[in-house]
Design a protein around this motif. Structure first.
Motif, PDB file in Angstrom:
ATOM      1  N   TYR A  33       0.833  -1.189   0.000  1.00  0.00           N
ATOM      2  CA  TYR A  33       0.000   0.000   0.000  1.00  0.00           C
ATOM      3  C   TYR A  33       0.876   1.250   0.000  1.00  0.00           C
ATOM      4  CZ  TYR A  33      -3.803  -3.155   1.336  1.00  0.00           C
ATOM      5  OH  TYR A  33      -4.724  -4.156   1.372  1.00  0.00           O
ATOM      6  N   GLN A  36      -0.729   7.157   1.051  1.00  0.00           N
ATOM      7  CA  GLN A  36      -2.073   7.705   0.887  1.00  0.00           C
ATOM      8  C   GLN A  36      -3.137   6.644   1.134  1.00  0.00           C
ATOM      9  OE1 GLN A  36      -2.930  11.004   0.282  1.00  0.00           O
ATOM     10  NE2 GLN A  36      -4.978  10.241   0.795  1.00  0.00           N
ATOM     11  N   GLN A  37      -2.880   5.419   0.691  1.00  0.00           N
ATOM     12  CA  GLN A  37      -3.846   4.338   0.920  1.00  0.00           C
ATOM     13  C   GLN A  37      -3.946   4.005   2.406  1.00  0.00           C
ATOM     14  OE1 GLN A  37      -2.025   1.609  -1.935  1.00  0.00           O
ATOM     15  NE2 GLN A  37      -3.881   1.669  -3.191  1.00  0.00           N
ATOM     16  N   TYR A  39      -3.419   6.121   4.771  1.00  0.00           N
ATOM     17  CA  TYR A  39      -4.149   7.259   5.336  1.00  0.00           C
ATOM     18  C   TYR A  39      -5.648   7.109   5.096  1.00  0.00           C
ATOM     19  CZ  TYR A  39      -5.957  12.001   5.837  1.00  0.00           C
ATOM     20  OH  TYR A  39      -6.709  13.101   6.202  1.00  0.00           O
ATOM     21  N   ASP A  40      -6.036   6.751   3.888  1.00  0.00           N
ATOM     22  CA  ASP A  40      -7.457   6.597   3.564  1.00  0.00           C
ATOM     23  C   ASP A  40      -8.089   5.486   4.405  1.00  0.00           C
ATOM     24  OD1 ASP A  40      -7.242   8.608   1.690  1.00  0.00           O
ATOM     25  OD2 ASP A  40      -6.979   7.245  -0.007  1.00  0.00           O
ATOM     26  N   MET A  43      -8.568   6.767   7.891  1.00  0.00           N
ATOM     27  CA  MET A  43      -9.736   7.631   8.010  1.00  0.00           C
ATOM     28  C   MET A  43     -11.017   6.805   8.137  1.00  0.00           C
ATOM     29  SD  MET A  43      -8.862  10.742   8.301  1.00  0.00           S
ATOM     30  CE  MET A  43     -10.545  11.349   8.211  1.00  0.00           C
ATOM     31  N   GLN A  44     -11.086   5.711   7.394  1.00  0.00           N
ATOM     32  CA  GLN A  44     -12.260   4.839   7.498  1.00  0.00           C
ATOM     33  C   GLN A  44     -12.369   4.257   8.903  1.00  0.00           C
ATOM     34  OE1 GLN A  44     -11.888   1.920   4.370  1.00  0.00           O
ATOM     35  NE2 GLN A  44     -12.228   3.403   2.740  1.00  0.00           N
TER      36      GLN A  44
END
Length: 213
Positions: A33, A36-37, A39-40, A43-44
């Motif tokens: 990963y 950014q992945q 991080y995303d 966030m989820q």
């Protein structure tokens, strides 16, 4: 004899192919990963209030991309949720080091200092939030308490007034406003009590509730 040798040869070939297949399966790498992945996904998990999982994902993000200020900020919030205040402070400081204009991180750091009783550092951070035109009512509420403790009634009154403009339903801000009005013109004010943290803390975007940290 030839038939037996043929069977042995076939068996050895099968074992060899099986071994190669197993080796490939074992050596197959895990999905790679990007920062950014991570991080995303963090966030989820943060939105789902899985703060332990979110912590791991944000830690992975900042390890791959140390300058990702937003990941440091949310990592700080995750540490707060788990009452890991020293790590929270370090993460928020890192967020501001990479992005000094990240208002949410500065608001959270100022409030963190205030709830720790470090009013000197809290004032410095919260005054910077004010200079950055923060619309977070708690910034002004806490500044009002600090000014009131210093005996600066006019400044405290102005801060409580601004807090009420942003959140008219805030009972602590209303109480602070009334206290400042009573104190003005009566000499030095008595030291401010420990913070009464409101349930609604909105910092220009993502809502944060320090009472749950």
């Amino acid at each position: 004899m030839k038939t037996r040798m043929a069977y042995v040869f076939i068996a050895l070939m099968c074992l060899s192919m099986l071994a190669v297949g197993c080796k490939k399966q074992v050596e197959e790498p895990y999905p790679a990963y990007t920062a950014q992945q991570y991080y995303d996904m963090g966030m989820q998990a943060f939105t789902a209030e899985d703060f332990v999982q979110a912590t791991q994902l944000f830690e992975a993000a900042v390890s791959m991309s140390p300058s990702m200020a937003d990941a440091h900020y949310y990592l700080g919030l995750c540490y707060m949720k788990q009452n890991m205040m020293r790590r929270a402070e370090d993460s928020l400081v890192a967020a501001l080091r990479y992005n000094p204009g990240l208002l949410l991180a500065r608001e959270a750091l100022g409030i963190l200092f205030y709830t720790k009783g470090d009013y000197f550092q809290a004032r410095r951070e919260l005054e910077q939030c004010r200079a950055m035109y923060s619309t977070n009512p708690q910034v002004y509420y806490y500044l009002g308490n600090i000014y009131l403790a210093e005996g600066n009634c006019p400044a405290a009154l102005a801060m409580f007034t601004r807090a009420l403009e942003l959140d008219p339903a805030s009972l602590p801000a209303r109480q602070g406003y009334d206290e400042a009005k009573r104190s003005c013109g009566k000499g030095p004010a008595k030291p401010a009590p420990q913070p009464r943290i409101e349930k609604s803390f909105k910092g220009g975007g993502k809502a944060i509730d320090p009472s749950e940290f």
